[in-house]
Design a protein around this motif. Structure first.
Motif, PDB file in Angstrom:
ATOM      1  N   GLU A 146       0.813  -1.198   0.000  1.00  0.00           N
ATOM      2  CA  GLU A 146       0.000   0.000   0.000  1.00  0.00           C
ATOM      3  C   GLU A 146       0.855   1.260   0.000  1.00  0.00           C
ATOM      4  OE1 GLU A 146      -3.448   1.155   2.948  1.00  0.00           O
ATOM      5  OE2 GLU A 146      -3.966  -0.397   1.511  1.00  0.00           O
ATOM      6  N   ARG A 147       1.930   1.198   0.803  1.00  0.00           N
ATOM      7  CA  ARG A 147       2.807   2.364   0.860  1.00  0.00           C
ATOM      8  C   ARG A 147       3.414   2.642  -0.517  1.00  0.00           C
ATOM      9  NH1 ARG A 147       7.420   2.184   5.175  1.00  0.00           N
ATOM     10  NH2 ARG A 147       5.698   2.480   6.611  1.00  0.00           N
ATOM     11  N   LYS A 148       3.735   1.583  -1.214  1.00  0.00           N
ATOM     12  CA  LYS A 148       4.298   1.711  -2.548  1.00  0.00           C
ATOM     13  C   LYS A 148       3.299   2.423  -3.468  1.00  0.00           C
ATOM     14  CE  LYS A 148       7.464  -1.305  -4.997  1.00  0.00           C
ATOM     15  NZ  LYS A 148       7.691  -2.701  -5.393  1.00  0.00           N
ATOM     16  N   GLN A 149       2.056   2.028  -3.287  1.00  0.00           N
ATOM     17  CA  GLN A 149       0.989   2.623  -4.092  1.00  0.00           C
ATOM     18  C   GLN A 149       0.926   4.141  -3.869  1.00  0.00           C
ATOM     19  OE1 GLN A 149      -0.783  -0.361  -5.117  1.00  0.00           O
ATOM     20  NE2 GLN A 149      -1.382   0.716  -6.935  1.00  0.00           N
ATOM     21  N   ILE A 150       0.957   4.522  -2.580  1.00  0.00           N
ATOM     22  CA  ILE A 150       0.882   5.947  -2.233  1.00  0.00           C
ATOM     23  C   ILE A 150       2.067   6.703  -2.832  1.00  0.00           C
ATOM     24  CG2 ILE A 150       0.956   7.618  -0.328  1.00  0.00           C
ATOM     25  CD1 ILE A 150      -0.623   5.542   1.305  1.00  0.00           C
ATOM     26  N   ALA A 151       3.252   6.110  -2.680  1.00  0.00           N
ATOM     27  CA  ALA A 151       4.446   6.748  -3.232  1.00  0.00           C
ATOM     28  C   ALA A 151       4.308   6.922  -4.749  1.00  0.00           C
ATOM     29  CB  ALA A 151       5.679   5.901  -2.913  1.00  0.00           C
ATOM     30  N   LYS A 186       2.109   9.770  -5.482  1.00  0.00           N
ATOM     31  CA  LYS A 186       2.780  11.045  -5.250  1.00  0.00           C
ATOM     32  C   LYS A 186       3.822  11.316  -6.342  1.00  0.00           C
ATOM     33  CE  LYS A 186       5.649  12.704  -2.026  1.00  0.00           C
ATOM     34  NZ  LYS A 186       6.456  12.264  -0.884  1.00  0.00           N
TER      35      LYS A 186
END
Lengths: 300, 295
Positions: free
Chosen positions: A2-7, A10
């Motif tokens: 999920e964090r990868k997705q957010i990055a 951005k």
């Protein structure tokens, strides 16, 4: 994950979306200009039922006449004629000079061309049109008056002011066209024993013809749309010009002056918007012409 | 006639025409500056304009011109650069790209008076901004967006050459590449375009007559309220610019020394255009040296 997705959002999608929106915005603005000017410009014909043919071809412009004096009449033929004459006149004066300058920059003295002529052209472009108009009023008008008599304000004054204003446009595009000619053409001509002038007049100019023509049409378009400089020197009388020294009006000059004097949504005001729409359509026409010239140039 | 003599004559004629045009420019600019120089003093540049009486200054108009320039650049530059990025990096051949290109061409060829009238209709009347700084700035944005987009596109395409693949290969996303690698090196060229646009904005009048308006309020610098009508920085107050002022002086001439004021204003406009031009040239040259490594 999920964090990868957010990055990813951005680092990529945000920026990409922004740039797409900017691109889209250009299309939206253009379409809304067409839509709003058209909707306001057509209301003279749709709401006020004024015949289009009378608007376009009549030379009677009497927006404030009462019904007893034949009713208000909105024929804009005078202004169309004025605009056409003043811009054609300007192009007629400007084109030969512009071609001469373009040749000079590329063949006679490229050094003086880049050091002197090109900066000069950039300055000519930069000078605001009101300043051209103002110098026209304070310098050119008295000059014309002392040379030919009359009042000085005239079609000729408009032509002269415009011819200076469109000179850089035609020059820079002609110069680009001349620069784009394959060097082999020029060398072949020299190789056959032609002089420089023979090469220029029989090889270079014919080969750059379609580019030069594009420049001329762009100059014509700029002259046609120019408002203030022309308005300041042409005299703004509601009549066809009797001669080069006669006064007349253009589409743009009437628009500039009358828009402030009329109340929004009245018939007179609607007639002015119809003139704005006409200007818009004419600028489309110029784009189409330029595209056709470009296509023909490519085929060759 | 001998072809060689003909050649010499043609060369001479071309020299004469070219020098005549340069001479014309020098005389033109010289005339404006000399004529205007008698009114160029502190009171004229910063004093407020009189109605009726003599000795009016152009302070408010000059301020409005600069303020309008800044506001419209604040809107135009981000949009133009954004669109330039899209056209140069993201767009793929197809109908949408063609549509954008056609739109840019259409916008660029609009007469500025038509843009002004669009502004009058949409910003002033429909969005109820009235004759205001913001309406003027938006009209100017419409006028300058095509040029700004083209300049940005060219600058970004030039800057992307060679470095884009390297950055992508190092694992950066496309946007990271654009933001951190391409854009910084494209900035000088974009800046040159902005300065040239600034010169155009400064001298524009036709698009502003019916958007920013033909009158100005007294400037009150004590308040920085962007919405207030009395504040100098208010976005919704009528704000006649210097170029519009010249036009109005010529067509109405309400004050006794209208000619003198207009002469002075024309000189100020031309001097500003000269400054913008020299600045752009200087930057362009620096840029050329940094790309080619020549001195």
């Amino acid at each position: 994950m999920e964090r990868k997705q957010i990055a990813r959002i951005k680092n990529e999608y945000l920026g990409k979306t922004y740039s797409i929106i900017c691109g889209l915005l250009i299309v939206i603005i253009t379409l809304s200009i067409i839509f709003f000017i058209a909707s306001q410009g057509l209301s003279l014909f749709i709401k006020n039922h004024y015949p289009i043919s009378k608007f376009l071809f009549s030379t009677i412009w009497k927006p404030d006449a009462g019904p007893e004096a034949g009713g208000p009449q909105y024929g804009v033929m005078i202004f169309i004629t004025g605009s056409v004459l003043v811009s054609l006149g300007a192009v007629l004066i400007s084109t030969p000079v512009a071609i001469a300058l373009a040749i000079f920059m590329n063949f006679i003295s490229p050094k003086l061309g880049t050091r002197v002529l090109q900066p000069a052209m950039e300055l000519f472009v930069g000078i605001p049109s009101v300043v051209y108009g103002w110098v026209g009023v304070t310098l050119l008008i008295p000059l014309l008056k002392s040379m030919f008599g009359g009042i000085g304000f005239s079609l000729l004054a408009g032509i002269i002011v415009l011819s200076i204003m469109i000179l850089p446009t035609i020059t820079s595009i002609s110069s680009d066209a001349i620069r784009a000619i394959p060097i082999e053409y020029v060398e072949a001509s020299y190789g056959l024993g032609a002089t420089r002038w023979q090469t220029i007049s029989r090889v270079v100019v014919p080969a750059a013809k379609s580019g030069i023509l594009t420049g001329v049409v762009l100059g014509l378009a700029r002259a046609f749309g120019e408002a203030l400089a022309v308005q300041m020197v042409i005299g703004n009388s509601i009549n066809l010009p009797k001669s080069l020294l006669g006064t007349t009006s253009t589409l743009t000059s009437i628009l500039t002056m009358d828009m402030a004097n009329t109340v929004f949504k009245t018939e007179w005001n609607n007639a002015l918007w119809s003139m704005a729409l006409l200007l818009l359509l004419i600028s489309f026409l110029f784009i189409v012409v330029i595209r056709i010239i470009g296509r023909r140039g490519e085929v060759k | 006639m001998n072809v060689r003599t003909k050649d010499k004559i043609a060369t001479a004629v071309l020299y004469v025409i070219s020098s005549a045009i340069v001479l014309l420019l020098v005389m033109f600019i010289g005339y404006i500056i000399i004529k205007g120089s008698e009114s160029l003093n502190f009171r004229f540049l910063f004093g407020s304009s009189g109605v009726g009486g003599e000795g009016g200054g152009i302070g408010p108009q000059l301020f409005n011109s600069f303020y309008l320039l800044i506001i419209s650049l604040l809107i135009t530059v981000p949009l133009g650069v954004g669109a330039g990025i899209y056209l140069s990096q993201y767009a793929k051949e197809g109908w949408f790209l063609n549509l954008i290109r056609l739109s840019i061409e259409t916008m660029a060829s609009l007469p500025s008076i038509v843009v002004g009238l669009f502004g009058l209709l949409v910003f002033v009347i429909m969005l109820k901004m009235g004759y205001s700084m913001l309406a003027g700035a938006l009209a100017i944005t419409v006028l300058n967006l095509p040029a700004m987009t083209r300049v940005s596109e060219t600058a970004i395409t030039t800057a992307a050459k060679g470095v884009k693949e390297a950055s992508l290969a190092l694992g950066a996303t496309e946007w990271q590449t654009i933001k951190k690698v391409i854009l910084p090196s494209a900035i000088p060229q974009i800046l040159t375009g902005i300065i040239l646009a600034a010169g155009r904005i400064f001298g524009e009048a036709a698009a502003l007559l019916y958007t920013a308006g033909m009158s100005t309020t007294k400037l009150n610098f004590k308040s920085i309220n962007l919405l207030g009508k009395s504040s100098a920085f208010g976005l919704f107050r009528p704000s006649e610019t210097l170029a519009v002022h010249i036009w109005k002086l010529n067509s109405e001439g309400m004050v006794a020394d209208a000619v003198k004021i207009a002469n002075g204003s024309a000189a100020v406009l031309v001097i500003m255009v000269l400054i913008f031009n020299l600045l752009a040239r200087y930057l362009g040259r620096k840029l050329y040296y940094s790309y080619t490594g020549k001195k």
